[in-house]
Design an enzyme around this catalytic site. Structure first.
Site, PDB file in Angstrom:
ATOM      1  N   CYS A 382       9.468  -9.855  -7.308  1.00  8.94           N
ATOM      2  CA  CYS A 382       9.559 -10.030  -5.860  1.00  8.94           C
ATOM      3  C   CYS A 382       8.221 -10.530  -5.308  1.00  8.94           C
ATOM      4  O   CYS A 382       7.881 -11.681  -5.519  1.00  8.94           O
ATOM      5  CB  CYS A 382      10.037  -8.745  -5.200  1.00  8.94           C
ATOM      6  SG  CYS A 382      10.879  -9.057  -3.645  1.00  8.94           S
ATOM      7  N   HIS A 508      14.910  -7.393  -7.975  1.00  8.75           N
ATOM      8  CA  HIS A 508      14.291  -6.169  -8.500  1.00  8.75           C
ATOM      9  C   HIS A 508      15.030  -5.672  -9.746  1.00  8.75           C
ATOM     10  O   HIS A 508      15.881  -4.786  -9.652  1.00  8.75           O
ATOM     11  CB  HIS A 508      14.290  -5.085  -7.417  1.00  8.75           C
ATOM     12  CG  HIS A 508      13.297  -5.348  -6.345  1.00  8.75           C
ATOM     13  ND1 HIS A 508      11.978  -4.989  -6.451  1.00  8.75           N
ATOM     14  CD2 HIS A 508      13.430  -5.973  -5.162  1.00  8.75           C
ATOM     15  CE1 HIS A 508      11.326  -5.373  -5.372  1.00  8.75           C
ATOM     16  NE2 HIS A 508      12.184  -5.977  -4.568  1.00  8.75           N
ATOM     17  N   GLU A 510      14.048  -3.776 -12.036  1.00  4.55           N
ATOM     18  CA  GLU A 510      13.759  -2.381 -12.384  1.00  4.55           C
ATOM     19  C   GLU A 510      14.844  -1.424 -11.903  1.00  4.55           C
ATOM     20  O   GLU A 510      15.020  -0.339 -12.463  1.00  4.55           O
ATOM     21  CB  GLU A 510      12.381  -1.968 -11.830  1.00  4.55           C
ATOM     22  CG  GLU A 510      12.275  -1.776 -10.320  1.00  4.55           C
ATOM     23  CD  GLU A 510      12.015  -3.061  -9.528  1.00  4.55           C
ATOM     24  OE1 GLU A 510      12.277  -4.159 -10.065  1.00  4.55           O
ATOM     25  OE2 GLU A 510      11.580  -2.971  -8.367  1.00  4.55           O
TER      26      GLU A 510
HETATM   27  N1  GLN Z   1       7.077  -9.122   1.229  1.00  6.28           N
HETATM   28  C1  GLN Z   1       7.907  -9.985   0.473  1.00  6.28           C
HETATM   29  C2  GLN Z   1       9.148 -10.396   1.233  1.00  6.28           C
HETATM   30  O1  GLN Z   1       9.538  -9.764   2.166  1.00  6.28           O
HETATM   31  C3  GLN Z   1       8.277  -9.364  -0.866  1.00  6.28           C
HETATM   32  C4  GLN Z   1       9.131  -8.154  -0.736  1.00  6.28           C
HETATM   33  C5  GLN Z   1       9.177  -7.315  -1.987  1.00  6.28           C
HETATM   34  O2  GLN Z   1       8.341  -7.452  -2.866  1.00  6.28           O
HETATM   35  N2  GLN Z   1      10.133  -6.400  -2.068  1.00  6.28           N
HETATM   36  O3  GLN Z   1       9.762 -11.375   0.886  1.00  6.28           O
END
Ligand code: GLN
Length: 549
Positions: A382, A508, A510
């Site tokens: 992410c 994600h 994980e």
């Molecule tokens: N801050 C980034 C976004 O909103 C990444 C978010 C995250 O890592 N969950 O796109």
């Protein structure tokens, strides 16, 4: 009919109620029963999505896009079942529903009160579990907070009422408590447990089973004393001693007779426990010979709960590769000060997890550059993927000042930017891209190889996206887009094909890793890190060999 196990906690917080509830669930599942879990949180936020990781730890996202408590992650990992919105309820949601009903006029003429209106709403959320298409045999309901807190009283009152309504054979109260060992006096103390149970009994709840957290084994005579003072049979005083891995907990509870007790008290029709999967996992962990060092570069590194699922998924990946893992938590702001060489020199794999806001992101960009240039296996998740893209844009594609518009709204090259659909969004709660989306993989990529599939589904929680205007410029310099969400042409995975293992994912992974089903990307990443370790050991051997000859 679905039977209920209610799990409460006493004495102090952080007793591992969520892991205890999950372990009970996995034991019942191992006896052929169908199980679900539900957590009630006493705070007034509608969900943890708007809370800081410092307040709350990780926000666990489910397939249906609910932002939930990190205990829901334990439920999924221990049960191997996907949870959803209904598995985590907060006081905020309960009051929100009631106030909306009141404004609609549903209570017209009446005073809206904690008893019965709040307690009825709480009970209806619990009973909703019994109305699933295929009702489960057992619903385990964890009440957040500690007995004695003002906030959790309505939840405790609701479960007291449910026992009356559903009868004793259909409900069970398990109280997780602390039995401290005073080192100086060399004594185990039962008084905190006695007081906590007294507190429960004062509000009409007599626990059936006590799970006693302790650093040392609890002698039989102490169990007898606890049983006598707390009005519980001695065999229902079960010790929960600190263990090195949370995945040992089901085995420990089984040895203590917990599943037999639950099955007999609830008169469940269950088979014998088959714990082979848990035993095999432990054997694999114990058999590990090599140790691999993984650096996790983030900004909440001193608060491990913020990266709970990352930590678990790395552990699963280690077990799957037969290696033990040393996680080196690296504060990304320190990389900005001390440089990556000083902090990442001994790592065999670098992982940058998710996060929000500008602070620390320059350190993450430096860590991604270090991994790319030194050919150290890299996994960006992410925000980690976004930082890797920013790094490649600046350094490979020569796009000076490239950034995410989250960190620098004025950047000349917004390689990570808001989707059109996010532009008008002003409300913060529940408005990100949330939950499971499909991702089509490019054949021949690291990702396709790891998944051994052409298409996968993964969970999201972010607002910003890879900006497709820059795809050609980056691909011309060696980056490759290897996963997309075709419906909106969103880039989900980027890789460097000319690197041992450099993968950034917008989702994600994980959240989908389980001890017995490690996530393919974590398995692949740890495999690459293990190879990196072997490569360095080989290089050292060659150097010392050369010196000798
Ligand atoms: N801050 C980034 C976004 O909103 C990444 C978010 C995250 O890592 N969950 O796109």
């Amino acid at each position: 009919m679905t039977k209920f196990v209610f799990v409460t906690g006493g004495v102090v917080s952080s007793l591992g109620k969520g892991i205890a509830a999950s372990a009970i669930g996995s034991l019942l599942k191992s006896r052929g029963l169908s199980v679900t879990l539900q957590k009630f949180d006493p705070y007034l936020n509608v969900d943890p999505g708007t809370m800081s990781p410092y307040q709350h730890g990780e926000v666990y996202v489910t397939d249906d896009g609910a932002e939930t408590d990190l205990d829901v992650g334990h439920y999924e990992r221990f049960l191997g079942v996907s949870m959803g919105r209904q598995n985590n309820v907060t006081a905020g949601q309960i009051y929100d529903t009631i106030i909306q009903k009141e404004r609609r006029g549903d209570y017209l003429g009446r005073t809206v009160q904690v008893i019965p209106h709040v307690t009825d709403e709480i009970k209806s959320r619990m009973l909703a579990l019994t109305r699933a298409k295929k009702p489960v045999d057992v619903a385990i309901v964890e009440i957040g907070g500690t007995v004695g807190d003002i906030e959790s009283l309505p939840f405790l009152e609701a479960i007291r009422q449910l026992r009356l309504e559903l009868s004793t054979v259909n409900t069970l109260f398990i109280h997780v408590t602390l039995v401290p060992h005073l080192g100086a006096a060399r004594e185990i103390k039962t008084k905190p447990t006695q007081h906590s149970v007294k507190e429960l009994r004062a509000i009409g709840i007599q626990p059936d089973i006590l799970l006693c957290r302790s650093e040392v084994p609890i002698p039989q005579e102490v169990k007898e004393k606890i049983g006598l003072f707390c009005n519980v049979p001695t065999q229902a005083v079960i010790e929960a001693i600190d263990v090195s891995s949370i995945y040992e907990v089901p085995l420990m509870f089984h040895r203590g007779g917990l599943d037999d007790l639950v099955v007999s008290m609830l008169r469940l029709d269950a088979g014998p426990a088959d714990l082979s999967a848990w035993q095999q996992y432990q054997e694999r962990v114990k058999a590990a010979r090599d140790s691999v060092t993984i650096s996790v570069v983030g900004k909440y590194t001193h608060l491990r709960d913020a990266y709970k699922s990352i930590q678990e998924a790395i552990t699963h990946g280690g077990a799957a590769n037969g290696v033990s893992i040393k996680i080196d938590w690296v504060d990304s702001e320190r990389i900005e000060m001390d440089g990556p060489d000083a902090l990442l020199g001994s790592s065999h794999g670098i992982l940058i997890p998710g996060g929000f806001g500008d602070r620390g992101t320059q350190g993450m960009v430096l860590a991604a550059r270090y991994a790319r240039e030194r050919r150290v296996p890299f996994f960006g998740i992410c925000l980690g993927m976004q930082c890797a893209v920013i790094e490649m844009a600046r350094d490979l594609a020569g796009l000076d000042g490239a950034d995410s518009s989250e960190f620098d709204p004025q950047t000349p090259h917004p390689v990570i930017a808001l989707l059109e659909s996010q532009h008008g969004v002003t409300k913060k709660g529940g408005t990100m891209r949330l939950g499971a989306y499909r991702c089509v993989l490019a054949p021949g990529s690291h990702a396709a190889e790891a998944y051994a599939a052409g298409e996968v589904s993964e969970r999201h929680r972010h607002r910003f996206e890879f900006n497709n205007d820059y795809q050609a410029a980056l691909e011309a310099k060696g980056m490759r887009v290897t996963g997309v969400y075709p419906e909106l042409s969103l880039v989900e995975i980027v890789e460097l094909p000319d690197h041992p293992w450099f993968v950034g994912v917008q989702f994600h992974p994980e959240l989908r890793s389980r001890p017995d089903q490690p996530h393919p990307l974590f398995k692949g990443f740890i495999h690459a890190a293990h190879e990196e370790r072997a490569r360095r050991a080989g290089a050292t051997d060659a150097r010392t060999g050369a010196a000798r000859s």
